[in-house]
Design an enzyme around this catalytic site. Structure first.
Site: not given
Length: 143
Positions: A36-37, A88, A95, A101-103
């Site tokens: 993640d940036i 989410n 979201q 997407h999964f964090h």
């Protein structure tokens, strides 16, 4: 792999196709993981399907079967003993990118990582047995 299930205007689809650079952590036939940036903590990673679906309900099961082991591998690769897996669905559920997407968010200490509230507890309430029974019946009817 052909990217027929990806769409042109999606940020995450562009990352999968290599149109936007990323720090790739892991790639499988159906999943792609990248740092993640704007990380919450060191190692915060996004794990996404190589299929454009806005929510989990729209994602074909074969992509879910692939993404769960990918999420596990990424979590282990962070080296964190404690971590959150966050996914989410929809704007009200926070979201921000309309692509599943999964964090994977490492929780190295009390100050870094995901913080849910001041006292680190979910905002809960006590449900009655009757309320739980009614909810259960509704959910069973939708299965």
């Amino acid at each position: 792999m052909a990217h027929a299930t990806l769409i042109a205007g999606c940020l995450f689809c562009k990352i999968i196709k290599g149109e936007i650079p990323s720090f790739k952590v892991l790639e499988t036939e159906r999943s792609y993981a990248f740092l993640d940036i704007s990380p919450v903590s060191e190692g915060h990673t996004q794990v996404i399907p190589k299929y454009h679906a806005k929510t989990l309900a729209e994602l074909p099961d074969e992509y879910l079967q692939d993404i769960a082991p990918a999420v596990k591998k990424v979590a282990l690769a962070t080296g964190a003993e404690q971590y959150n897996i966050l996914q989410n669905n929809g704007k009200l559920a926070f979201q921000h990118v309309d692509h599943v997407h999964f964090h994977v968010i490492p929780k190295p200490n009390e100050k870094e990582g995901l913080v849910l509230s001041v006292n680190d507890n979910w905002p809960t309430r006590r449900a009655s047995k009757e309320e739980l029974a009614a909810t259960l019946e509704k959910m069973k009817g939708r299965l």
